[in-house]
Scaffold this active site. Structure first.
Site, PDB file in Angstrom:
ATOM      1  CE  LYS A 126      -2.993   2.532   6.686  1.00  0.00           C
ATOM      2  NZ  LYS A 126      -2.885   3.851   6.131  1.00  0.00           N
ATOM      3  CG  ASP A 184      -1.819   1.187   1.339  1.00  0.00           C
ATOM      4  OD1 ASP A 184      -2.251   1.683   0.286  1.00  0.00           O
ATOM      5  OD2 ASP A 184      -2.115   1.636   2.471  1.00  0.00           O
ATOM      6  CG  HIS A 196       2.238   6.769  -1.118  1.00  0.00           C
ATOM      7  ND1 HIS A 196       1.707   6.969  -2.369  1.00  0.00           N
ATOM      8  CD2 HIS A 196       1.189   6.457  -0.316  1.00  0.00           C
ATOM      9  CE1 HIS A 196       0.387   6.778  -2.322  1.00  0.00           C
ATOM     10  NE2 HIS A 196       0.060   6.466  -1.088  1.00  0.00           N
TER      11      HIS A 196
HETATM   12  C1  BG6 Z   1      -3.109   5.941   0.471  1.00  0.00           C
HETATM   13  C2  BG6 Z   1      -3.102   4.678   1.265  1.00  0.00           C
HETATM   14  O1  BG6 Z   1      -2.553   5.734  -0.783  1.00  0.00           O
HETATM   15  O2  BG6 Z   1      -2.365   6.946   1.159  1.00  0.00           O
HETATM   16  C3  BG6 Z   1      -3.657   4.892   2.658  1.00  0.00           C
HETATM   17  O3  BG6 Z   1      -3.880   3.685   0.605  1.00  0.00           O
HETATM   18  C4  BG6 Z   1      -2.941   6.057   3.335  1.00  0.00           C
HETATM   19  O4  BG6 Z   1      -3.518   3.716   3.437  1.00  0.00           O
HETATM   20  C5  BG6 Z   1      -2.883   7.283   2.428  1.00  0.00           C
HETATM   21  O5  BG6 Z   1      -3.634   6.353   4.530  1.00  0.00           O
HETATM   22  C6  BG6 Z   1      -1.984   8.356   3.011  1.00  0.00           C
HETATM   23  O6  BG6 Z   1      -2.072   9.496   2.223  1.00  0.00           O
HETATM   24  P1  BG6 Z   1      -1.738  10.941   2.819  1.00  0.00           P
HETATM   25  O7  BG6 Z   1      -1.838  11.856   1.655  1.00  0.00           O
HETATM   26  O8  BG6 Z   1      -2.770  11.194   3.888  1.00  0.00           O
HETATM   27  O9  BG6 Z   1      -0.374  10.862   3.405  1.00  0.00           O
END
Ligand code: BG6
Length: 478
Positions: A330, A239, A244
């Site tokens: 998380k 995920d 990211h």
């Molecule tokens: C998403 C994930 O891509 O990014 C989530 O699936 C996560 O699990 C989220 O909470 C986090 O995004 P941001 O922009 O809040 O850091």
């Protein structure tokens, strides 16, 4: 990237229009772009999903989504204007020719809304539905000149990503495909490119000779927020890490591209991934927060990770021997996404024998969110008699400097894709190589270590980076 030319007229189709992503991100993003005058005159949004819903119900749903998650008021003439461009088609993904009604609806939308044959398909369904969607689009011949946006995670390993790429390419050219990773839409992530490639001062020190280690932290305070089935299947490595964190890492580590052309930039990101060895499982910590197994729809003996820390290295001239420490999880202590480059200590301490002892490594810290900004953490002389050192922070803060809220990542990326710019989207070879690097821990994941909600993750993650330590900037007081 981010050219100011307006996008051509187009009709947007959101597959998975009754889902969470559509509600939280997509509908508020389209409305905000509309309010800002950034969408073309010929524009419409068509929701498509299995649930039965009338146009009016979808419009109501959109209004409530904008009210809850958006930042502009969903009322008045402007809302009316937007509302008139929203419609909904209930439909299947699986059955042959299931999208004939959508094709017909698109044709009438062209006549009524002036969308002029422009097609922008957004796959916001669970990934399992992507192949069928692509097949249906092809069958109904809606694909020529269309754009298609595919949400992450793109596959669940190298093999499935290749398969999905093949399925996509049966219908679409690579130039029509936009694999989205919303971290690339964050101003602060893009600013790494500006910082590195528009200033002369960083390049000479942006390498193994001066950098001791690089850290990327994406810490979240929230848990899985009711997404148990997704998390049980996916876990943090798929995920967050493959997506990211790897995106941020490649932007930090890449060589200067020969130009800002999307493919030249992506060539360099792929080269970073190619210079990485497959992840060593002994350099990986998977964690799970205490209480995760009590969440609804989570298995009592679940081994899904809600936290991951990994240490990777790159076999290239710029970075050989420099650890890149990446962690994300998380239910951690607080929300903080931060990147830091810690520089090597001085080669010889000239203050030896005085009261002054260098207090720490110089560090360049990029706060991706919250408190978006960049700081340089240095040793300085403490005012007063004698030579005593102190830590000082040279700080750039977006909010204080620009006084305007930043564009939401999804808004920016939607706009870029509508304009046909691939710079901020991941390429086929990039996504495949990112899976390849992670293969050893996807095939044979190390056991999860438990951690307390509200902590910074399992203790084992601290050992992973020794003799260094994880760090994030303390929240601002004001
Ligand atoms: C998403 C994930 O891509 O990014 C989530 O699936 C996560 O699990 C989220 O909470 C986090 O995004 P941001 O922009 O809040 O850091």
């Amino acid at each position: 990237m981010a050219s100011v030319k307006p996008a051509d007229p187009q009709a947007v189709v959101i597959f998975g229009a009754s889902g969470d992503l559509t509600r939280r991100k997509l509908l508020p993003a389209f409305y905000h772009l509309f309010v800002e005058g950034l969408l073309p005159e010929g524009f419409a949004v068509i929701g498509y999903a299995r649930s039965e819903m009338s146009d009016q119900e979808f419009q109501e749903e959109a209004r409530s989504a904008v009210g809850e998650f958006g930042r502009c008021d969903a009322s008045g003439e402007q809302w009316e204007e937007f509302r008139r461009r929203l419609s909904y088609i209930p439909g299947e993904f699986e059955n042959e020719n299931a999208m004939e009604n959508l094709r017909e609806h698109l044709e009438s939308t062209d006549r009524e809304q002036g969308t002029n044959g422009g097609r922008f398909f957004y796959c916001a369904t669970p990934p399992a539905a992507y192949p069928a969607i692509v097949q249906r689009i092809g069958e109904s011949a809606m694909h020529p000149d269309a754009k298609i946006v595919i949400e992450k995670p793109f596959g669940r390993d190298l093999e499935s990503a290749k398969e999905l790429n093949d399925q996509l390419h049966e219908v679409f050219e690579e130039s029509q495909i936009y694999r989205i990773d919303h971290y690339l839409g964050k101003e602060t992530v893009q600013n790494i490119l500006a910082l590195r490639f528009s200033n002369g001062m960083f390049e000479p020190i942006w390498n193994r000779r001066y950098v001791d280690n690089v850290q990327i932290t994406v810490a979240e305070e929230i848990g899985i927020e009711g997404r148990a089935s997704f998390y049980e299947e996916t876990g943090t490595i798929r995920d967050m890490m493959q997506t990211h964190l790897f995106q941020v890492m490649t932007i930090l580590a890449m060589e200067p591209p020969v130009s800002f052309d999307p493919d030249r930039l992506r060539d360099e990101k792929v080269r970073v991934l190619r210079s990485m060895k497959p992840v060593d499982p002994s350099k990986v910590v998977r964690g799970q927060y205490v209480g995760y197994r009590d969440e609804e729809d989570v298995a009592k003996d679940s081994q899904a990770e809600t936290y991951a820390a990994i240490q990777v290295e790159m076999d290239n001239w710029r970075w050989a021997g420099v650890p890149f420490n990446l962690r994300t999880g998380k239910k951690l202590k607080r929300k903080a996404t931060e990147v830091s480059l810690s520089f090597r200590s001085v080669p010889y301490n000239v203050f030896k024998g005085t009261d002054a002892t260098p207090l720490g490594r110089d560090a360049l810290v990029i706060r991706v969110q919250p408190d978006e900004g960049i700081s340089l953490n240095l040793n300085i002389k403490k005012p007063g008699v004698g030579m005593e050192l102190d830590r000082a922070v040279l700080d750039f803060d977006y909010e204080k400097t620009y006084h305007t809220p930043l564009l939401e990542a999804y808004e920016l990326l939607i706009l870029e894709a509508m304009k046909g710019d691939h710079t901020l989207f991941t390429r086929e070879d990039e996504v495949e190589r990112a899976w390849d690097v992670l293969a050893p821990i996807l095939e044979d994941p190390p056991p999860v270590k438990l951690y307390q909600p509200g902590s910074w993750g399992p203790e084992e993650a601290e050992e992973l980076v020794l003799p260094r330590h994880w760090h994030v900037t303390e929240p601002r007081e004001d």
